[in-house]
Design a protein around this motif. Structure first.
Motif, PDB file in Angstrom:
ATOM      1  N   LEU A 188      26.971  34.711 100.094  1.00 38.52           N
ATOM      2  CA  LEU A 188      28.031  35.149 101.007  1.00 38.52           C
ATOM      3  C   LEU A 188      29.251  34.245 100.873  1.00 38.52           C
ATOM      4  O   LEU A 188      30.399  34.708 100.886  1.00 38.52           O
ATOM      5  N   GLY A 189      29.005  32.943 100.723  1.00 36.08           N
ATOM      6  CA  GLY A 189      30.100  32.009 100.495  1.00 36.08           C
ATOM      7  C   GLY A 189      30.828  32.299  99.194  1.00 36.08           C
ATOM      8  O   GLY A 189      32.061  32.249  99.130  1.00 36.08           O
ATOM      9  N   GLU A 190      30.075  32.622  98.143  1.00 36.15           N
ATOM     10  CA  GLU A 190      30.689  32.966  96.851  1.00 36.15           C
ATOM     11  C   GLU A 190      31.550  34.221  96.994  1.00 36.15           C
ATOM     12  O   GLU A 190      32.640  34.314  96.403  1.00 36.15           O
ATOM     13  N   ALA A 191      31.059  35.186  97.760  1.00 36.15           N
ATOM     14  CA  ALA A 191      31.828  36.416  97.976  1.00 36.15           C
ATOM     15  C   ALA A 191      33.139  36.114  98.702  1.00 36.15           C
ATOM     16  O   ALA A 191      34.205  36.665  98.366  1.00 36.15           O
ATOM     17  N   GLU A 192      33.092  35.228  99.690  1.00 37.55           N
ATOM     18  CA  GLU A 192      34.310  34.868 100.415  1.00 37.55           C
ATOM     19  C   GLU A 192      35.273  34.084  99.522  1.00 37.55           C
ATOM     20  O   GLU A 192      36.496  34.211  99.642  1.00 37.55           O
ATOM     21  N   ALA A 193      34.719  33.282  98.604  1.00 37.86           N
ATOM     22  CA  ALA A 193      35.583  32.565  97.660  1.00 37.86           C
ATOM     23  C   ALA A 193      36.335  33.550  96.766  1.00 37.86           C
ATOM     24  O   ALA A 193      37.506  33.335  96.425  1.00 37.86           O
ATOM     25  N   LEU A 194      35.669  34.646  96.390  1.00 37.55           N
ATOM     26  CA  LEU A 194      36.337  35.685  95.594  1.00 37.55           C
ATOM     27  C   LEU A 194      37.478  36.327  96.375  1.00 37.55           C
ATOM     28  O   LEU A 194      38.530  36.650  95.808  1.00 37.55           O
ATOM     29  N   MET A 195      37.274  36.514  97.670  1.00 35.84           N
ATOM     30  CA  MET A 195      38.341  37.083  98.497  1.00 35.84           C
ATOM     31  C   MET A 195      39.543  36.137  98.548  1.00 35.84           C
ATOM     32  O   MET A 195      40.699  36.582  98.506  1.00 35.84           O
ATOM     33  N   CYS A 196      39.270  34.829  98.618  1.00 29.53           N
ATOM     34  CA  CYS A 196      40.372  33.857  98.576  1.00 29.53           C
ATOM     35  C   CYS A 196      41.097  33.937  97.235  1.00 29.53           C
ATOM     36  O   CYS A 196      42.330  33.836  97.179  1.00 29.53           O
ATOM     37  N   GLY A 225      44.860  19.641 101.684  1.00 28.33           N
ATOM     38  CA  GLY A 225      45.767  18.927 102.572  1.00 28.33           C
ATOM     39  C   GLY A 225      46.929  19.803 103.003  1.00 28.33           C
ATOM     40  O   GLY A 225      46.958  21.009 102.759  1.00 28.33           O
ATOM     41  N   SER A 226      47.894  19.174 103.649  1.00 34.98           N
ATOM     42  CA  SER A 226      49.067  19.904 104.130  1.00 34.98           C
ATOM     43  C   SER A 226      49.852  20.468 102.951  1.00 34.98           C
ATOM     44  O   SER A 226      50.023  19.810 101.935  1.00 34.98           O
ATOM     45  N   HIS A 227      50.300  21.715 103.100  1.00 36.69           N
ATOM     46  CA  HIS A 227      51.122  22.340 102.055  1.00 36.69           C
ATOM     47  C   HIS A 227      50.373  22.333 100.729  1.00 36.69           C
ATOM     48  O   HIS A 227      50.881  21.881  99.695  1.00 36.69           O
ATOM     49  N   SER A 228      49.149  22.861 100.729  1.00 35.03           N
ATOM     50  CA  SER A 228      48.275  22.785  99.551  1.00 35.03           C
ATOM     51  C   SER A 228      47.863  24.172  99.074  1.00 35.03           C
ATOM     52  O   SER A 228      48.092  25.186  99.739  1.00 35.03           O
ATOM     53  N   ILE A 229      47.241  24.197  97.905  1.00 39.16           N
ATOM     54  CA  ILE A 229      46.709  25.441  97.351  1.00 39.16           C
ATOM     55  C   ILE A 229      45.649  26.024  98.281  1.00 39.16           C
ATOM     56  O   ILE A 229      45.611  27.239  98.519  1.00 39.16           O
ATOM     57  N   PHE A 230      44.800  25.170  98.835  1.00 41.08           N
ATOM     58  CA  PHE A 230      43.754  25.646  99.742  1.00 41.08           C
ATOM     59  C   PHE A 230      44.366  26.296 100.974  1.00 41.08           C
ATOM     60  O   PHE A 230      43.960  27.391 101.384  1.00 41.08           O
ATOM     61  N   SER A 231      45.344  25.639 101.580  1.00 37.28           N
ATOM     62  CA  SER A 231      45.954  26.199 102.794  1.00 37.28           C
ATOM     63  C   SER A 231      46.693  27.490 102.480  1.00 37.28           C
ATOM     64  O   SER A 231      46.773  28.389 103.328  1.00 37.28           O
ATOM     65  N   LEU A 232      47.224  27.620 101.277  1.00 38.32           N
ATOM     66  CA  LEU A 232      47.975  28.811 100.906  1.00 38.32           C
ATOM     67  C   LEU A 232      47.066  30.015 100.691  1.00 38.32           C
ATOM     68  O   LEU A 232      47.398  31.135 101.109  1.00 38.32           O
ATOM     69  N   TYR A 233      45.906  29.815 100.069  1.00 40.36           N
ATOM     70  CA  TYR A 233      45.090  30.948  99.639  1.00 40.36           C
ATOM     71  C   TYR A 233      43.809  31.158 100.444  1.00 40.36           C
ATOM     72  O   TYR A 233      43.213  32.235 100.361  1.00 40.36           O
ATOM     73  N   ASN A 234      43.356  30.167 101.195  1.00 39.58           N
ATOM     74  CA  ASN A 234      42.074  30.332 101.884  1.00 39.58           C
ATOM     75  C   ASN A 234      42.165  31.340 103.027  1.00 39.58           C
ATOM     76  O   ASN A 234      43.062  31.272 103.866  1.00 39.58           O
ATOM     77  N   ILE A 235      41.229  32.296 103.053  1.00 42.31           N
ATOM     78  CA  ILE A 235      41.151  33.247 104.163  1.00 42.31           C
ATOM     79  C   ILE A 235      39.757  33.240 104.794  1.00 42.31           C
ATOM     80  O   ILE A 235      39.455  34.079 105.642  1.00 42.31           O
ATOM     81  N   SER A 236      38.929  32.288 104.378  1.00 46.73           N
ATOM     82  CA  SER A 236      37.572  32.212 104.919  1.00 46.73           C
ATOM     83  C   SER A 236      37.556  31.426 106.225  1.00 46.73           C
ATOM     84  O   SER A 236      38.272  30.435 106.375  1.00 46.73           O
ATOM     85  N   HIS A 237      36.700  31.866 107.150  1.00 46.58           N
ATOM     86  CA  HIS A 237      36.517  31.165 108.426  1.00 46.58           C
ATOM     87  C   HIS A 237      35.064  30.752 108.606  1.00 46.58           C
ATOM     88  O   HIS A 237      34.557  30.680 109.728  1.00 46.58           O
TER      89      HIS A 237
END
Length: 593
Positions: free
Chosen positions: A359-367, A124-136
């Protein structure tokens, strides 16, 4: 590492301005050479079809085509550079605690019934996901969300987490790679994987032998009209051409009755296949191959995707009805496309699905590598395997607070319940959320914003943000009872548990609240359970302090001071119990006396 992103911002901007200047010049050159080609064609026509003028026009046209190709690649580079600038801006925003640029909130992953994700502000807004996610990509975002929600908790062990930590640490040491990968992802977003492609990957049959024989032999029918021309049998040329066309139309009709619809839909996803390939190319580069291959993706994944793109590009020629008609009139084109895609599915379909998941797991590691880049101080958590329910954090910072305002706190708990007292708004809830987030990030292999963290592997369950529900005819108190009940039920499984409870049983009278909380703490008084409970119930604290729990409890508190009409909090956790309250003071400030 936080200074890195500020240091490269200027150079990225200069590079973008430089490539924009090149693109403007290429645009002008394209126009010039196109006009020269057109001018020489016109001059050639005027000059009685002068061959030299036509040759010059052809040369100018060739240069124009070459410039178009160069310009196209240059624009792609400009787009990637722009996305890299945006990615760098997002990192800078993370460092400053500015969420205005962090637009991906992961709201679709929010689940109020999850044991802790809502209470710990994971989505959600102002969340851990929004702070750290870099996957598109849909698979990268889903994989990171699953990591945060502890989907693989049952498979977690110290060895596995340490392996994740090593990979994440290696990624954290290469912020340029993470920037480049995010730029590629942003330039080629994958919002969803088409269902047609997933169904294609599940196909287990090749093209029927009869159809395969037809498309391989039918093109040779065009030999007949050619022979008629060679033998000067003019009267039969037109008849033979019409006959071949009729045969191809019959084949097209027969093939259209076969269920190829899903196959041809899959043929339209070459753009997304190209987006996957762009990502795979980066992961299989020699500098990163040892990290991701074969642990997350197979060595031949790139060739799998390339062959899919070729098959899809072939099918794209029939996307328009007119082109489909022309191609199938000439040859059994649909059968050729179907055969190519079905062969790909049988040879690579299942491994493609596995590789996309990897590939998704690899992107999760990047996050997971992002926390180590954006916090002024961070550490790699140590995993405790000798103690069952243990957590220790030194100088922990809640990652969602403004960095310049956040106050660090330290706490340690070992198979006990901790009761935290203190006034309203003093920092009690923030502290227990911080503990929960430290554990969530630790189990993903990520660094955490703290000087040191040591934790055993524990199932996390919370009861904090309780709300009523009109749709389900559920009061706040009943909703809390259900939440607390799930914690009690989990406590009977003998799986190590970390519970985080904020203001227990706030929806009932004081006597029932005290009695209920004491019973709850007694049920949670087990050697494989550790937890934090915030409370204003000082009667409860006095009872627990009298030794009502077999393993005992520990007490912490927050305090404040008063200056005139102002309450000043230091937000520092202190040992011991507090009986202070600022409720009367706050009520007086708003005119309730």
């Amino acid at each position: 590492m936080t200074d890195y992103f500020n240091s490269i911002a200027a150079s990225l901007k200069e590079a973008k301005e430089s490539i924009d200047r090149v693109n403007r010049r290429l645009s002008i050159l394209r126009l010039i050479f196109f006009m020269l080609a057109a001018a020489f064609v016109i001059a050639g026509i005027i000059k009685d079809r002068n061959v030299l003028l036509f040759c010059a026009a052809f040369a100018f046209l060739a240069v124009f085509v070459f410039l178009c190709i160069v310009h196209g690649r240059s624009k792609e580079m400009a787009e990637l550079l722009m996305q890299k600038i945006h990615a760098n801006d997002r990192y800078t925003a993370r460092i400053k605690g500015d969420y205005s640029l962090l637009e991906d909130e992961g709201k679709e992953f929010a689940d109020n019934s999850h044991p802790y994700s809502s209470d710990l502000d994971l989505f959600g807004s102002h969340s851990i996901f929004s702070l750290y996610n870099i996957s598109h990509s849909v698979f990268g975002r889903s994989a990171f969300a699953d990591k945060l929600k502890g989907k693989d908790f049952g498979n977690l062990d110290k060895k596995g987490i340490i392996s994740l930590q090593k990979t994440v640490a290696e990624l954290s040491r290469d912020p340029e790679f993470l920037l480049d990968y995010e730029a590629v992802g942003a330039a080629h977003p994958i919002d969803k994987l088409p269902e047609a492609l997933m169904r294609l990957c599940a196909k287990e049959n090749r093209l029927p032998k009869g159809f395969k024989l037809l498309y391989k032999t039918a093109p040779f029918l065009w030999i007949i009209p050619v022979l008629c021309v060679v033998l000067s049998a003019g009267v039969y040329v037109r008849i033979s051409v019409l006959a071949v066309i009729l045969v191809n139309l019959i084949i097209w009709f027969l093939s259209s009755r076969h269920d190829f619809a899903d196959i041809f839909k899959a043929g339209k996803i070459s753009g997304q296949a190209a987006a996957i390939k762009a990502r795979v190319d980066m992961l299989t580069d020699e500098t990163k191959k040892q990290i991701f291959v074969p642990g997350y993706i197979a060595d031949d994944f790139e060739s799998e995707v390339r062959s899919l793109i070729k098959a899809c590009n072939l099918c794209s020629l029939r996307d328009q009805p007119i082109s489909a008609l022309i191609l199938n009139v000439l040859i059994p084109f649909d059968l050729i496309c179907a055969d190519r895609l079905l062969d790909w599915s049988l040879d690579h379909g299942q491994s493609f699905i596995r590789n996309v998941k990897g590939l998704g797991e690899a992107e999760a590691l990047m996050c997971a590598a992002v926390p180590g880049l954006v916090h002024k101080e961070s550490c790699v958590p140590e995993i405790e395997d000798e103690k069952t329910a243990y957590f220790s954090g030194t100088d922990m910072i809640h990652p969602l607070l403004q960095p310049q305002k956040a106050v660090a706190n330290s706490v340690c708990i070992d198979s006990k319940s901790a009761l935290i007292t203190g006034s309203n708004m003093s920092g009690k809830t923030t502290l227990i959320r911080t503990v929960g987030i430290m554990c969530v990030l630790a189990y993903t292999g990520a660094s955490v914003p703290a000087k040191a963290v040591r934790t055993s592997i524990m199932r996390i369950m919370t009861s904090m943000r309780i709300a009523d529900s009109l749709e389900e005819n559920m009061s706040t108190f009943r909703a809390e009872l259900i939440r607390i009940g799930s914690i009690v039920e989990a406590s009977a499984t003998q799986i190590p548990l970390l519970y985080l409870i904020d203001e227990v049983f706030r929806g009932t009278n004081s006597q029932d609240r005290t009695d209920g909380a004491e019973i709850l703490l007694t049920k949670l008084d087990k050697p494989y359970i550790a937890g934090f409970m915030t409370t204003h119930d000082y009667a409860l604290c006095d009872r627990i302090a009298d030794g009502r729990l077999k393993d005992g409890a520990v007490f912490f508190h927050f305090s404040e001071r008063y200056e005139g009409d102002e309450v000043i909090f230091d937000y520092k956790l202190k040992e011991g119990m507090s009986h202070e309250s600022n409720a009367r003071f706050l009520m007086r400030l708003v005119g309730i006396e």
